[in-house]
Write an enzyme that holds these catalytic residues in place. Structure first.
Site, PDB file in Angstrom:
ATOM      1  N   HIS A 176       0.849  -1.193   0.000  1.00 51.57           N
ATOM      2  CA  HIS A 176       0.000   0.000   0.000  1.00 51.57           C
ATOM      3  C   HIS A 176       0.883   1.241   0.000  1.00 51.57           C
ATOM      4  O   HIS A 176       2.022   1.219   0.497  1.00 51.57           O
ATOM      5  CB  HIS A 176      -0.913  -0.003   1.236  1.00 51.57           C
ATOM      6  CG  HIS A 176      -1.987   1.028   1.177  1.00 51.57           C
ATOM      7  ND1 HIS A 176      -1.787   2.338   1.557  1.00 51.57           N
ATOM      8  CD2 HIS A 176      -3.284   0.948   0.772  1.00 51.57           C
ATOM      9  CE1 HIS A 176      -2.907   3.009   1.409  1.00 51.57           C
ATOM     10  NE2 HIS A 176      -3.832   2.197   0.925  1.00 51.57           N
TER      11      HIS A 176
ATOM     12  N   GLU B  74      -4.498   2.282  -7.735  1.00 52.26           N
ATOM     13  CA  GLU B  74      -4.922   3.628  -7.375  1.00 52.26           C
ATOM     14  C   GLU B  74      -3.720   4.562  -7.364  1.00 52.26           C
ATOM     15  O   GLU B  74      -2.723   4.281  -6.702  1.00 52.26           O
ATOM     16  CB  GLU B  74      -5.635   3.654  -6.022  1.00 52.26           C
ATOM     17  CG  GLU B  74      -4.866   3.067  -4.860  1.00 52.26           C
ATOM     18  CD  GLU B  74      -5.652   3.090  -3.556  1.00 52.26           C
ATOM     19  OE1 GLU B  74      -6.855   3.424  -3.578  1.00 52.26           O
ATOM     20  OE2 GLU B  74      -5.055   2.781  -2.517  1.00 52.26           O
TER      21      GLU B  74
END
Length: 231
Positions: free
Chosen positions: A96, A144
């Site tokens: 992440h 993303e």
């Protein structure tokens, strides 16, 4: 490994929630997962909350925020994959933007997750990175752009369509998650209609006036998009 349904949603409260406040929303997610059996609902937890959430829910996929690519033995301060599985985690995020890994770390972490049968949610912040990381065959690829996380600004249509295409061209079995800037049910609906297998949210839920209602509206939006696809 847990079976992922036709579509999925990941509620990722990061470090905004813990303890009873997190458990309350996890139980709401569990109720929704039972109500909408064609949608897999993941809930991420801080490490210390994994066992509590897992033991008091039945239908969600309890998810770790990260794990390290180590086996039992040395590794003081590292996150031991086997301990997460033992606590009830059945999936994990990796790489992440708020916990980036080197390529060698990603490989080691995926290897350990696969040994345990954990679902891997591997993050990429560009089309090139997504295509490269797809070669590691994660269960889910989360695409993303880092600069959009938490801004309320979603990825544009071309980015979603191109990342879906690039990852699927490497491995068509990888499930695609598009998640940047998801703030409400309309964002969820749009993302699913553009071909994502799933999406997810953090601030749009935890900062909502009624987090339970927003979670419900987002799941309903996925269900609506799915039903339209069937017609």
């Amino acid at each position: 490994m847990e079976t992922i349904k036709d579509k999925f949603f990941i509620f990722n409260p990061k470090s905004y929630l813990f303890g009873n406040e997190l458990l309350e929303l996890a139980k709401e997610a569990d109720r929704l997962a039972e109500q909408y059996p064609e949608i897999s609902i993941f809930v991420t937890c801080p490490y210390a909350d994994i066992h509590k959430v897992s033991s008091e829910t039945k239908h969600i996929i309890v998810t770790a925020q990260h794990l390290d690519g180590i086996d039992c033995g040395r590794g003081m301060g590292a996150v031991l994959p086997a301990s997460l599985y033992n606590a009830g985690a059945r999936a994990t995020f990796l790489n992440h933007a708020e916990h980036p890994l080197t390529t060698s770390q990603v490989v080691a972490s995926i290897n350990q997750a696969e040994k345990l049968g954990l679902i891997t949610i591997l993050c990429a912040d560009s089309i090139k990175e997504a295509r490269m990381l797809a070669m590691l065959n994660p269960t889910i690829m989360l695409c993303e752009p880092t600069e959009l996380i938490g801004t309320g600004q979603t990825s544009d249509d071309s980015y979603i369509l191109e990342t879906n295409h690039q990852v699927k061209s490497v491995n068509s079995d990888i499930l695609m998650m598009q998640g940047a800037g998801i703030m409400n049910e309309n964002d969820v609906y749009r993302t699913i209609k553009l071909g994502a297998d799933g999406t997810g949210c953090t601030s749009g839920i935890v900062k909502a006036k009624d987090p339970k209602l927003m979670l419900k509206l987002m799941i309903e939006a996925i269900d609506k998009a799915m039903n339209e696809e069937k017609k």
